[in-house]
Motif scaffolding. Structure first.
Motif, PDB file in Angstrom:
ATOM      1  N   THR A 191      37.382 -19.012 -29.478  1.00  0.00           N
ATOM      2  CA  THR A 191      38.068 -20.088 -28.741  1.00  0.00           C
ATOM      3  C   THR A 191      37.346 -20.493 -27.456  1.00  0.00           C
ATOM      4  OG1 THR A 191      39.487 -18.386 -27.823  1.00  0.00           O
ATOM      5  CG2 THR A 191      40.405 -19.716 -29.599  1.00  0.00           C
ATOM      6  N   THR A 192      36.397 -19.692 -26.973  1.00  0.00           N
ATOM      7  CA  THR A 192      35.656 -20.122 -25.781  1.00  0.00           C
ATOM      8  C   THR A 192      34.210 -20.491 -26.126  1.00  0.00           C
ATOM      9  OG1 THR A 192      35.061 -17.845 -25.234  1.00  0.00           O
ATOM     10  CG2 THR A 192      37.077 -18.699 -24.241  1.00  0.00           C
ATOM     11  N   GLY A 214      35.137 -25.698 -28.670  1.00  0.00           N
ATOM     12  CA  GLY A 214      35.510 -26.711 -27.677  1.00  0.00           C
ATOM     13  C   GLY A 214      35.369 -28.123 -28.244  1.00  0.00           C
ATOM     14  N   TYR A 224      37.972 -28.730 -31.098  1.00  0.00           N
ATOM     15  CA  TYR A 224      39.320 -28.852 -30.542  1.00  0.00           C
ATOM     16  C   TYR A 224      39.497 -30.233 -29.913  1.00  0.00           C
ATOM     17  CZ  TYR A 224      43.616 -27.538 -28.108  1.00  0.00           C
ATOM     18  OH  TYR A 224      44.925 -27.479 -27.661  1.00  0.00           O
ATOM     19  N   GLU A 225      38.482 -30.666 -29.173  1.00  0.00           N
ATOM     20  CA  GLU A 225      38.523 -31.995 -28.552  1.00  0.00           C
ATOM     21  C   GLU A 225      38.707 -33.092 -29.601  1.00  0.00           C
ATOM     22  OE1 GLU A 225      38.422 -33.622 -25.455  1.00  0.00           O
ATOM     23  OE2 GLU A 225      39.208 -31.614 -25.046  1.00  0.00           O
ATOM     24  N   ARG A 275      40.206 -32.758 -32.313  1.00  0.00           N
ATOM     25  CA  ARG A 275      41.426 -32.441 -33.066  1.00  0.00           C
ATOM     26  C   ARG A 275      41.147 -32.029 -34.511  1.00  0.00           C
ATOM     27  NH1 ARG A 275      45.645 -36.634 -32.097  1.00  0.00           N
ATOM     28  NH2 ARG A 275      46.369 -35.722 -34.056  1.00  0.00           N
ATOM     29  N   ASN A 307      43.046 -26.382 -34.232  1.00  0.00           N
ATOM     30  CA  ASN A 307      44.020 -26.159 -33.170  1.00  0.00           C
ATOM     31  C   ASN A 307      43.897 -24.724 -32.659  1.00  0.00           C
ATOM     32  OD1 ASN A 307      45.424 -24.477 -34.964  1.00  0.00           O
ATOM     33  ND2 ASN A 307      46.581 -26.205 -35.768  1.00  0.00           N
ATOM     34  N   ARG A 308      44.806 -24.348 -31.763  1.00  0.00           N
ATOM     35  CA  ARG A 308      44.694 -23.050 -31.089  1.00  0.00           C
ATOM     36  C   ARG A 308      44.777 -21.861 -32.039  1.00  0.00           C
ATOM     37  NH1 ARG A 308      48.507 -22.343 -25.908  1.00  0.00           N
ATOM     38  NH2 ARG A 308      48.696 -24.516 -25.292  1.00  0.00           N
ATOM     39  N   ARG A 309      45.322 -22.091 -33.244  1.00  0.00           N
ATOM     40  CA  ARG A 309      45.484 -20.946 -34.142  1.00  0.00           C
ATOM     41  C   ARG A 309      44.240 -20.657 -34.978  1.00  0.00           C
ATOM     42  NH1 ARG A 309      51.523 -20.871 -36.500  1.00  0.00           N
ATOM     43  NH2 ARG A 309      52.465 -22.295 -35.019  1.00  0.00           N
ATOM     44  N   ARG A 352      27.750 -13.824 -22.114  1.00  0.00           N
ATOM     45  CA  ARG A 352      29.163 -14.067 -21.857  1.00  0.00           C
ATOM     46  C   ARG A 352      30.015 -13.536 -23.016  1.00  0.00           C
ATOM     47  NH1 ARG A 352      32.395 -18.648 -22.887  1.00  0.00           N
ATOM     48  NH2 ARG A 352      30.676 -20.059 -23.378  1.00  0.00           N
ATOM     49  N   LYS A 373      30.033  -9.715 -23.226  1.00  0.00           N
ATOM     50  CA  LYS A 373      30.948  -9.172 -22.226  1.00  0.00           C
ATOM     51  C   LYS A 373      32.397  -9.280 -22.715  1.00  0.00           C
ATOM     52  CE  LYS A 373      32.253  -9.913 -17.406  1.00  0.00           C
ATOM     53  NZ  LYS A 373      32.146 -10.831 -16.267  1.00  0.00           N
ATOM     54  N   ALA A 374      32.736 -10.428 -23.302  1.00  0.00           N
ATOM     55  CA  ALA A 374      34.104 -10.627 -23.798  1.00  0.00           C
ATOM     56  C   ALA A 374      34.416  -9.660 -24.940  1.00  0.00           C
ATOM     57  CB  ALA A 374      34.287 -12.076 -24.253  1.00  0.00           C
ATOM     58  N   GLY A 418      34.888  -6.206 -23.630  1.00  0.00           N
ATOM     59  CA  GLY A 418      36.212  -6.102 -23.006  1.00  0.00           C
ATOM     60  C   GLY A 418      37.311  -5.924 -24.043  1.00  0.00           C
ATOM     61  N   LEU A 419      37.223  -6.661 -25.139  1.00  0.00           N
ATOM     62  CA  LEU A 419      38.218  -6.525 -26.208  1.00  0.00           C
ATOM     63  C   LEU A 419      38.217  -5.110 -26.769  1.00  0.00           C
ATOM     64  CD1 LEU A 419      37.912  -9.775 -28.354  1.00  0.00           C
ATOM     65  CD2 LEU A 419      39.876  -9.031 -27.002  1.00  0.00           C
ATOM     66  N   LEU A 459      41.742 -22.027 -19.984  1.00  0.00           N
ATOM     67  CA  LEU A 459      41.253 -21.098 -21.012  1.00  0.00           C
ATOM     68  C   LEU A 459      39.748 -20.884 -20.875  1.00  0.00           C
ATOM     69  CD1 LEU A 459      43.269 -22.351 -24.122  1.00  0.00           C
ATOM     70  CD2 LEU A 459      43.591 -20.197 -22.897  1.00  0.00           C
ATOM     71  N   GLN A 460      39.040 -21.970 -20.572  1.00  0.00           N
ATOM     72  CA  GLN A 460      37.586 -21.852 -20.408  1.00  0.00           C
ATOM     73  C   GLN A 460      37.254 -21.007 -19.177  1.00  0.00           C
ATOM     74  OE1 GLN A 460      35.579 -23.142 -22.724  1.00  0.00           O
ATOM     75  NE2 GLN A 460      37.130 -24.301 -23.838  1.00  0.00           N
ATOM     76  N   GLY A 514      37.660 -17.581 -20.064  1.00  0.00           N
ATOM     77  CA  GLY A 514      36.589 -17.232 -20.994  1.00  0.00           C
ATOM     78  C   GLY A 514      35.378 -16.693 -20.262  1.00  0.00           C
ATOM     79  N   LYS A 515      35.101 -17.257 -19.105  1.00  0.00           N
ATOM     80  CA  LYS A 515      33.921 -16.820 -18.345  1.00  0.00           C
ATOM     81  C   LYS A 515      34.093 -15.428 -17.762  1.00  0.00           C
ATOM     82  CE  LYS A 515      32.051 -21.324 -17.456  1.00  0.00           C
ATOM     83  NZ  LYS A 515      32.553 -22.542 -16.859  1.00  0.00           N
ATOM     84  N   GLY A 523      35.832 -13.019 -19.265  1.00  0.00           N
ATOM     85  CA  GLY A 523      35.991 -12.036 -20.337  1.00  0.00           C
ATOM     86  C   GLY A 523      37.430 -11.597 -20.538  1.00  0.00           C
ATOM     87  N   SER A 582      41.510 -12.045 -21.688  1.00  0.00           N
ATOM     88  CA  SER A 582      42.216 -12.704 -22.792  1.00  0.00           C
ATOM     89  C   SER A 582      43.478 -13.356 -22.252  1.00  0.00           C
ATOM     90  CB  SER A 582      42.620 -11.689 -23.863  1.00  0.00           C
ATOM     91  OG  SER A 582      41.502 -11.166 -24.497  1.00  0.00           O
ATOM     92  N   THR A 601      39.865  -5.994 -18.327  1.00  0.00           N
ATOM     93  CA  THR A 601      39.431  -4.632 -18.000  1.00  0.00           C
ATOM     94  C   THR A 601      38.753  -4.597 -16.638  1.00  0.00           C
ATOM     95  OG1 THR A 601      37.452  -5.099 -19.295  1.00  0.00           O
ATOM     96  CG2 THR A 601      39.161  -3.800 -20.351  1.00  0.00           C
ATOM     97  N   LYS A 614      47.606 -37.367 -26.085  1.00  0.00           N
ATOM     98  CA  LYS A 614      46.749 -36.586 -26.968  1.00  0.00           C
ATOM     99  C   LYS A 614      47.448 -35.296 -27.420  1.00  0.00           C
ATOM    100  CE  LYS A 614      42.256 -34.466 -27.143  1.00  0.00           C
ATOM    101  NZ  LYS A 614      41.144 -34.011 -26.335  1.00  0.00           N
ATOM    102  N   ILE A 671      48.502 -32.836 -31.152  1.00  0.00           N
ATOM    103  CA  ILE A 671      48.243 -31.403 -31.343  1.00  0.00           C
ATOM    104  C   ILE A 671      49.547 -30.652 -31.595  1.00  0.00           C
ATOM    105  CG2 ILE A 671      47.454 -29.315 -30.161  1.00  0.00           C
ATOM    106  CD1 ILE A 671      45.405 -31.177 -28.682  1.00  0.00           C
ATOM    107  N   GLN A 698      51.205 -31.327 -34.942  1.00  0.00           N
ATOM    108  CA  GLN A 698      50.638 -30.505 -36.022  1.00  0.00           C
ATOM    109  C   GLN A 698      51.226 -29.102 -36.005  1.00  0.00           C
ATOM    110  OE1 GLN A 698      46.380 -30.494 -35.741  1.00  0.00           O
ATOM    111  NE2 GLN A 698      46.165 -32.614 -36.402  1.00  0.00           N
TER     112      GLN A 698
END
Lengths: 427, 427
Positions: free
Chosen positions: A286-287, A292, A295-296, A298, A301-303, A352, A355-356, A359-360, B80-81, B84-85, B87, B89, B106, B132, B136, B139
């Motif tokens: 998602t990042t 991006g 998503y823009e 359409r 979506n977020r899922r 980036r 690192k994410a 972290g997860l 969200l972005q 994202g930077k 790390g 959630s 973390t 917009k 979304i 949907q």
């Protein structure tokens, strides 16, 4: 007994292997209220064809899941009821490659561990209780088949593989389970519920020596021979580039699979998994830049979800969700894979995302069920889940580029789409 | 600043209220790898009608959820972005009674907390980005409306209540959200995103003084007046005893609701919730006598669920899953409620279930997201989640019997059923 200490994670793990082959792992989690225990066997839905003591068995699809259901029943009652009396929360699951039985509790750990060990090592199947279970599981299968996400998942594997049994739904079908008998279940239990094919993992607060002592007393003395499995002839390219189905959905649900090379002999499972997770996130987490854009526009979506899965003799990445135009999303994903394969992953993006992902993984250490599942999976490959931090250090952008290069080869993708049922107006 | 210490749980909580009314809670969790933070407002889907500064507003159904979506967008990009930077959630949810924004991380806690506080307190809505978002969310609504479980849930509340806005789906409908404008969103933000209507809860490892200092700097100086809410005229009996719908399912999916009395003035929310959870589990939890019978008769399967929910001016228990005969399950549930109401709950059953519920609550302390959500919910009622152990001590079998007696009154149940679409053969 071996003791791992991971200073950078402030964590330890104790482990041993019993004479009968049962692997035991204990990860202390001071500060946690609960203790989680998982008894797992390296036997999942893909292991339905095997050879044991010179005899080849081709058992009905869904037998591992059916066996999981039936294990809870013992001659003296249902294990769920026994756990109910102690206040613990028991459960079980069957995946493509594993069957696991687990509980979490806040007290009475030894009492619960005894229930767990006893019921999993004690097969009890009768004509009557097997027939009855067919009705119950048949209903479960019907329900899951109603789910568009599940249908997309099953369709993707059917598209990616020609013969590999991952093509078949984990629970099988009403038709396939009709062929299950007590004999079939006893054979599978004998073939795969040998302590030499299993592990016991505990996270939380317990006494390692007591766990080992109890496991010694309550698991079979002898390590029965484990069956040899058959996964069919391997092919590098996919069976079908597109798999379609229609269901009652408001817009298309899809899953795009990239077929990767199976784990090579001696290759680290953990390292491959971490590279796969990282590649999936870089491509369309998602990042990510691509997400991006989509998503823009359409198109997603977020899922939207991404994953990387390693199975015996198989490995694949999957991307999907709902979209008004799954083919467009597929084309963009493939184009991005080819671009990364050709030009490499930009260093800033790689750092980036690494690192994410790191972290997860660190945060997953707080999830005792997840931690047990990871160690059970890695333990079957004789690896340790706490090594992930060290393994991450060895992963470079070039490792990810190499994975993308494999995905970018021709005929490595399958798009599974669930389309809306056409209404009369649009026909 | 107040400091709670719960010796029996080995846990602490620090709390304070800023001058602008923002409540701050910090629960240290030594031994955990992650830290979880949640900024929540006491504003959910049921709060669409309200009076602010003497003006009554009846906003479109789904406005709280729509607002949640739009909050992530700021003039300088998407939150969200930004997460994202770092790390971390991030995520958010809207329930009937709450909107919450949260992240887990973390490291870099302060940096992430700054992003969270800034974006939630900074409304930024334009004609263009609101239009917009309608596509979304439209949907999303379509997808969720495809889900039988969700349809059963919405149907149950529509059956239980005559006017209460819980009758309407949390996200609203494509038609209702068409009426949302930037003005409507600004009004709702002003009405309910006042610090006096919100709380910040942190679990994990952080510095309480730093949290307070940052919240003081990054939340509005003034406590804007919070709107007064309107939930319609209250009625004790249900609107419809049965609500039916047809969907593409293989067998009926259902949810049976028992309408309970709303929380009385001064009544402890936590105590009511614990009694409700206990009653639901005693009546038909998976280790209850009734569940055992229904399972044996194949009237329910393992996915059967029970819950107890408290909302503003509403409270209800729900039981459901899939069944070949939902009416039979309903009749058995009602008969059992009447029997317990008349004869009381057997002491052995009560003790066993109380122990199990207590264990579940203790284990939930390991779930930082769940812990934050509980404290956010209880904090709005000025209660503390760590009190549950003491509250349990005061709960007797008679408390549960009294609740069953309320459920047992005439016209207190609504059965919501999703039936299979009839095929031509069966018509």
């Amino acid at each position: 007994m071996q003791q791992y200490h991971k200073e950078r994670l402030h964590m330890d793990m104790q482990q041993t292997v019993l004479d009968n082959g049962l692997k035991i792992y204990y990860i202390p989690k001071p500060g946690f209220s609960k203790t989680f225990a998982m008894l797992a066997t390296n036997f999942g839905s893909v292991d339905a064809s095997f050879t044991l003591d010179g005899v080849r068995y081709d058992t009905p699809a869904g037998v591992a899941h059916f066996l999981e259901h039936k294990m809870f029943e013992d001659e003296d009652g249902n294990a769920l009821q026994k756990f109910g009396k102690t206040g613990a929360s028991p459960n079980a699951f069957t995946s493509h490659s594993m069957t696991a039985y687990h509980f979490s509790c806040t007290d009475g750990f030894a009492e619960n561990l005894e229930i767990l060990l006893k019921f999993v090592f004690t097969p009890y199947f009768t004509e009557q209780n097997v027939e009855k279970e067919k009705g119950i599981i048949g209903q479960e299968i019907g329900m899951i088949e109603d789910t568009p996400d599940w249908a997309a998942f099953v369709g993707m594997y059917a598209g990616l593989y020609h013969e590999h049994p991952v093509r078949v739904s984990i629970a099988g079908s009403v038709d396939s389970i009709a062929g299950i008998t007590p004999d079939v279940l006893f054979t599978c239990h004998r073939a795969f519920y040998s302590p030499a094919n299993m592990s016991l993992t505990v996270c939380g607060t317990a006494d390692f020596d007591e766990i080992v002592r109890m496991a010694e007393q309550l698991s079979p003395r002898e390590a029965a021979r484990v069956a040899a499995r058959h996964y069919g002839t391997r092919q590098e390219t996919v069976a079908s580039p597109v798999v379609e189905r229609r269901m009652a959905v408001s817009q298309p649900t899809f899953l795009l699979g990239f077929k990767d090379a199976p784990l090579a002999a001696g290759e680290s499972r953990q390292r491959r998994q971490l590279i796969g997770d990282l590649a999936a996130r870089i491509l369309c987490g998602t990042t990510s830049p691509l997400f991006g854009e989509l998503y823009e526009e359409r198109l997603v979506n977020r899922r939207f979800e991404n994953s990387y899965t390693i199975l015996p003799e198989a490995a694949a990445a999957a991307f999907g969700g709902e979209s008004r135009d799954p083919e467009a999303v597929r084309d963009r994903l493939i184009a991005a894979v080819r671009a990364y394969a050709a030009s490499g992953v930009p260093e800033e993006l790689f750092s980036r995302m690494k690192k994410a992902c790191y972290g997860l993984n660190v945060r997953a250490l707080d999830q005792l069920d997840e931690l047990c599942r990871m160690q059970a999976e890695l333990g079957f490959a004789d690896e340790c889940c706490l090594d992930f931090a060290d393994v991450y250090d060895t992963i470079t952008a070039e490792d990810v580029r190499e994975m993308f290069a494999r995905w970018a080869q021709p005929d490595r993708t399958s798009l599974s789409v669930i389309r809306p049922i056409q209404t009369e107006e649009t026909v």
